[in-house]
Design an enzyme around this catalytic site. Structure first.
Site, mmCIF file in Angstrom:
data_model
loop_
_atom_site.group_PDB
_atom_site.id
_atom_site.type_symbol
_atom_site.label_atom_id
_atom_site.label_comp_id
_atom_site.label_asym_id
_atom_site.label_seq_id
_atom_site.Cartn_x
_atom_site.Cartn_y
_atom_site.Cartn_z
ATOM 1 N N GLU A 26 -37.803 40.843 25.494
ATOM 2 C CA GLU A 26 -38.786 41.366 24.526
ATOM 3 C C GLU A 26 -39.896 40.349 24.237
ATOM 4 O O GLU A 26 -39.780 39.164 24.593
ATOM 5 C CB GLU A 26 -38.094 41.769 23.217
ATOM 6 N N LYS A 87 -46.971 43.770 16.025
ATOM 7 C CA LYS A 87 -45.527 43.921 16.206
ATOM 8 C C LYS A 87 -45.274 45.411 16.406
ATOM 9 O O LYS A 87 -45.541 46.206 15.514
ATOM 10 C CB LYS A 87 -44.791 43.387 14.973
ATOM 11 N N VAL A 107 -37.157 44.981 19.774
ATOM 12 C CA VAL A 107 -35.985 45.433 20.540
ATOM 13 C C VAL A 107 -36.108 46.929 20.824
ATOM 14 O O VAL A 107 -35.915 47.371 21.963
ATOM 15 C CB VAL A 107 -34.678 45.113 19.777
ATOM 16 N N ASP A 139 -35.333 50.356 4.257
ATOM 17 C CA ASP A 139 -35.693 49.518 5.401
ATOM 18 C C ASP A 139 -34.497 49.348 6.337
ATOM 19 O O ASP A 139 -33.639 48.487 6.141
ATOM 20 C CB ASP A 139 -36.215 48.154 4.913
ATOM 21 N N ALA A 142 -35.751 50.202 13.270
ATOM 22 C CA ALA A 142 -35.775 51.232 14.320
ATOM 23 C C ALA A 142 -34.957 50.807 15.534
ATOM 24 O O ALA A 142 -34.652 51.632 16.396
ATOM 25 C CB ALA A 142 -37.224 51.525 14.725
ATOM 26 N N ASP A 143 -34.578 49.535 15.597
ATOM 27 C CA ASP A 143 -33.689 49.089 16.690
ATOM 28 C C ASP A 143 -32.388 49.898 16.686
ATOM 29 O O ASP A 143 -31.820 50.187 17.739
ATOM 30 C CB ASP A 143 -33.311 47.601 16.533
ATOM 31 N N LYS A 160 -28.654 38.563 12.027
ATOM 32 C CA LYS A 160 -28.705 37.526 10.985
ATOM 33 C C LYS A 160 -28.228 38.066 9.654
ATOM 34 O O LYS A 160 -28.437 39.233 9.343
ATOM 35 C CB LYS A 160 -30.146 37.033 10.818
HETATM 36 N N1 PSU Z 1 -34.372 38.820 15.046
HETATM 37 C C1 PSU Z 1 -34.692 37.566 15.408
HETATM 38 N N2 PSU Z 1 -35.892 37.300 15.934
HETATM 39 C C2 PSU Z 1 -36.800 38.283 16.107
HETATM 40 C C3 PSU Z 1 -36.454 39.624 15.747
HETATM 41 C C4 PSU Z 1 -35.231 39.849 15.219
HETATM 42 O O1 PSU Z 1 -33.889 36.660 15.242
HETATM 43 O O2 PSU Z 1 -37.887 37.989 16.578
HETATM 44 C C5 PSU Z 1 -37.429 40.713 16.007
HETATM 45 C C6 PSU Z 1 -36.959 41.618 17.161
HETATM 46 O O3 PSU Z 1 -38.082 41.979 17.922
HETATM 47 C C7 PSU Z 1 -36.407 42.827 16.448
HETATM 48 C C8 PSU Z 1 -37.326 42.899 15.259
HETATM 49 O O4 PSU Z 1 -36.445 44.009 17.227
HETATM 50 O O5 PSU Z 1 -37.518 41.561 14.869
HETATM 51 C C9 PSU Z 1 -36.761 43.708 14.128
HETATM 52 O O6 PSU Z 1 -37.748 43.880 13.182
HETATM 53 P P1 PSU Z 1 -37.566 44.961 12.027
HETATM 54 O O7 PSU Z 1 -36.484 44.396 11.164
HETATM 55 O O8 PSU Z 1 -38.894 44.995 11.369
HETATM 56 O O9 PSU Z 1 -37.189 46.243 12.710
HETATM 57 MN MN MN Z 2 -38.027 47.295 8.896
#
Ligand code: PSU
Ligand code: MN
Length: 305
Positions: A26, A87, A107, A139, A142-143, A160
């Site tokens: 990614e 992003k 992702v 929140d 979408a992954d 995490k």
């Molecule tokens: N976790 C990490 N580093 C990252 C991400 C997640 O340790 O860079 C990124 C990945 O691209 C993941 C995205 O798909 O953050 C998730 O973001 P959100 O929570 O906004 O869906």
């Molecule tokens: Mn989000």
């Protein structure tokens, strides 16, 4: 239909045609997950590790409205050194392509493109999940929904604990997504090997994981698989130390009113600041560890066919 929007690197086209192992990577982790220049160095070394372990890397991003599978060094540099690259998740495709702008794929977005290109194995650091205050904010990354429908296996170091890990596992169960612990019975929490959450599925070799993937997809059980690969012990962080840094960062994000897609990048950089860069070191090494397993898995999966 979708092929006209896609530029696949000739080496990757060749590899897919000849059933050689390919591993997707990614780009949000590069643009929003790590600072420049460590991000670009890490991305290059990750590609190198994948090659050393017998597979071909395919880093994915959108450049000037074209979906790229496999980036040149200049493109990688541009993704890593851009202040305003979007992003990009599933919802953003039509907008980014129509506007001919750059997009760093999360992702979710990377899985979707990997499937279009015929790539089954994808390596990253950590997946998104259910945020701790999701009851109020809704929140949920979408992954997780992408994992519910797109046929790609994601090798990661778990998620995490900025997230609600229990709720994340529940959500994945609802979506029908297996979470396979690699040589572990516990969900790894990215910076640490342990999280306190037990997993039902475990595999101890890449061959074993490959067989599970084949069976799942042979049965037409659509959707992805999470392969949770713990950070190597020598790079793992102290549980209490990282937990305190995460709590502080969450508190600060709340005070500053950080929301939505800014949340994960903000927390990552704030945790890095609080740990004097130690969290970034851990992050880099867990990605390398995932790259090795992902390449081995891609090789094992190809042998099964
Ligand atoms: N976790 C990490 N580093 C990252 C991400 C997640 O340790 O860079 C990124 C990945 O691209 C993941 C995205 O798909 O953050 C998730 O973001 P959100 O929570 O906004 O869906
Ligand atoms: Mn989000």
């Amino acid at each position: 239909m979708f092929a006209k929007y896609l530029d696949i690197h000739p080496e990757i086209i060749e590899a897919i045609k000849n059933q050689k192992p390919v591993v997707a990577l990614e780009s949000t982790i590069i643009s929003h997950g790590m600072p420049f220049p460590q991000n670009v160095e890490t991305a290059k070394k990750t590609e190198q590790i994948i090659r050393e372990n017998g597979a071909i890397p395919a880093t994915i991003a959108v450049i000037e409205g074209r979906i790229k599978v496999g980036l040149t060094d200049e493109q990688l540099q541009a993704v890593g050194n851009s202040k305003d690259i979007l992003k990009m998740s599933r919802r953003d495709f039509a907008f980014v392509l129509a506007k001919k702008i750059n997009g760093a794929t999360t992702v979710a977005a990377t899985m979707l493109i990997a499937e279009m290109a015929g790539i089954k194995i994808f390596v990253t650091g950590g997946i998104g999940g259910v945020h701790r205050d999701a009851q109020e904010t809704f929140d949920i990354s979408a992954d997780l929904t992408e994992l519910g429908k797109t046929n790609v296996a994601v090798v990661c170091a778990g998620a995490k604990s900025i997230l609600d890990l229990g709720a994340t596992l529940e959500y994945l169960e609802t979506q029908g997504v297996p979470v396979i612990g690699y040589q572990t019975d516990e969900l790894p929490a990215f910076y640490t090997q342990q999280s306190g959450f037990r997993l039902v599925h475990r595999a101890d070799s890449p061959e074993e994981i490959a067989e599970m993937l084949k069976i799942k997809w042979d049965l037409n059980l659509a959707g992805g698989v999470v392969i949770a690969n713990p950070i190597p012990r020598e790079f793992a962080m102290d549980y209490n130390y990282i937990s305190l840094s995460i709590e502080d960062a969450l508190e600060r994000a709340k005070d500053l009113g950080i929301r939505g897609k800014e949340t994960t990048p903000y927390l990552l950089s704030e945790i890095k600041r609080k740990t004097h860069g130690k969290s970034l070191e851990a992050n880099i090494h867990l990605v390398y560890n995932n790259a090795k397993l992902g390449a081995e898995l891609a090789c094992a999966f190809m042998k099964l066919k």
